[in-house]
Design a protein around this motif. Structure first.
Motif, PDB file in Angstrom:
ATOM      1  N   ALA A  23      10.054  -1.158   5.254  1.00 53.08           N
ATOM      2  CA  ALA A  23      11.167  -1.345   4.317  1.00 53.08           C
ATOM      3  C   ALA A  23      12.452  -1.525   5.108  1.00 53.08           C
ATOM      4  N   TRP A  77       1.524   6.706  -0.607  1.00 55.46           N
ATOM      5  CA  TRP A  77       0.877   7.666  -1.498  1.00 55.46           C
ATOM      6  C   TRP A  77      -0.633   7.444  -1.557  1.00 55.46           C
ATOM      7  N   ALA A  93      11.048  13.548  -7.499  1.00 56.20           N
ATOM      8  CA  ALA A  93      11.606  13.210  -8.812  1.00 56.20           C
ATOM      9  C   ALA A  93      12.396  14.350  -9.434  1.00 56.20           C
ATOM     10  N   ALA A 148       5.475  13.427  -4.357  1.00 55.42           N
ATOM     11  CA  ALA A 148       6.145  12.437  -5.209  1.00 55.42           C
ATOM     12  C   ALA A 148       6.805  13.130  -6.402  1.00 55.42           C
ATOM     13  N   ASN A 207      16.143   5.528  -3.390  1.00 59.81           N
ATOM     14  CA  ASN A 207      14.900   4.940  -3.899  1.00 59.81           C
ATOM     15  C   ASN A 207      13.697   5.302  -3.033  1.00 59.81           C
ATOM     16  N   ARG A 244      16.950  -1.611   4.263  1.00 57.40           N
ATOM     17  CA  ARG A 244      18.047  -1.581   3.297  1.00 57.40           C
ATOM     18  C   ARG A 244      19.355  -1.665   4.056  1.00 57.40           C
ATOM     19  N   ARG A 302       5.983   4.298  -2.282  1.00 54.20           N
ATOM     20  CA  ARG A 302       4.932   3.664  -3.089  1.00 54.20           C
ATOM     21  C   ARG A 302       4.691   2.235  -2.609  1.00 54.20           C
ATOM     22  N   ASP A 303       5.768   1.475  -2.429  1.00 56.28           N
ATOM     23  CA  ASP A 303       5.632   0.078  -2.003  1.00 56.28           C
ATOM     24  C   ASP A 303       5.006  -0.046  -0.614  1.00 56.28           C
ATOM     25  N   ALA A 329      11.114   7.344  -3.301  1.00 55.14           N
ATOM     26  CA  ALA A 329       9.785   7.364  -3.931  1.00 55.14           C
ATOM     27  C   ALA A 329       9.251   5.946  -4.110  1.00 55.14           C
ATOM     28  N   ASP A 330      10.104   5.023  -4.548  1.00 59.53           N
ATOM     29  CA  ASP A 330       9.690   3.628  -4.702  1.00 59.53           C
ATOM     30  C   ASP A 330       9.344   3.010  -3.354  1.00 59.53           C
ATOM     31  N   MET A 331      10.152   3.314  -2.346  1.00 57.81           N
ATOM     32  CA  MET A 331       9.926   2.787  -1.003  1.00 57.81           C
ATOM     33  C   MET A 331       8.565   3.262  -0.477  1.00 57.81           C
TER      34      MET A 331
END
Length: 153
Positions: free
Chosen positions: A73, A149, A128, A124, A138, A75, A144-145, A140-142
């Motif tokens: 990832a 997980w 949250a 996870a 972000n 950013r 997951r992507d 958790a999204d990072m």
């Protein structure tokens, strides 16, 4: 505004939890409220993102790797450092899987010893519901992507 290229580490254990550090800048006489963040930091002169990831991993956790694997990832964000300076960060993230990790702070700087007051593993669900801010926002999204997980055989 100064550019700040940096490598960040998404360290995930066998239980699928991610390692975060608690930063308490005011405890170190600096600016800011407590927050949790991934390990990592700025590149040294002439250093690649991958080289910085290996160095930061060693310095902040004690774990030695020769290759952090591919970036999972990236950013760009503008934010204040704990000294109050605003920077434009180009952050590259590397996923590091560990079975277990006993974090060592033997190579932390004086400032890190003052402001990095705890570390813990977050699931996870815990990401949250955390009461303190977590960076990146972000995360958790990072994860997951990046497939963090997913259980690896």
């Amino acid at each position: 505004m100064r550019a700040r290229p940096s490598s960040r580490l998404l360290i995930v254990n066998a239980l699928g939890q991610v390692l975060l550090f608690l930063f308490e800048p005011k405890r170190g006489g600096l600016v800011g409220e407590p927050y949790w963040a991934t390990p990592g930091g700025a590149l040294d002169e002439g250093e690649s993102y991958a080289e910085a990831a290996c160095r930061e991993l060693r310095e902040e956790t004690g774990l030695l790797v020769n290759d952090p694997g591919p970036e999972v990832a990236q950013r760009t964000a503008i934010f204040p450092l704990i000294n109050g300076e605003f920077v434009r960060a180009d952050e590259r993230f590397f996923l590091i899987r560990v079975e277990d990790l006993s974090v060592s702070n033997d190579q932390w700087t004086e400032v890190e010893h003052r402001v990095m007051t705890a570390h813990r593993w977050f699931s996870a669900a815990e990401l949250a519901t955390a009461s303190d801010p977590i960076f990146p926002e972000n995360l958790a999204d990072m994860l997951r992507d990046a497939g963090a997980w997913e259980r690896k055989a």
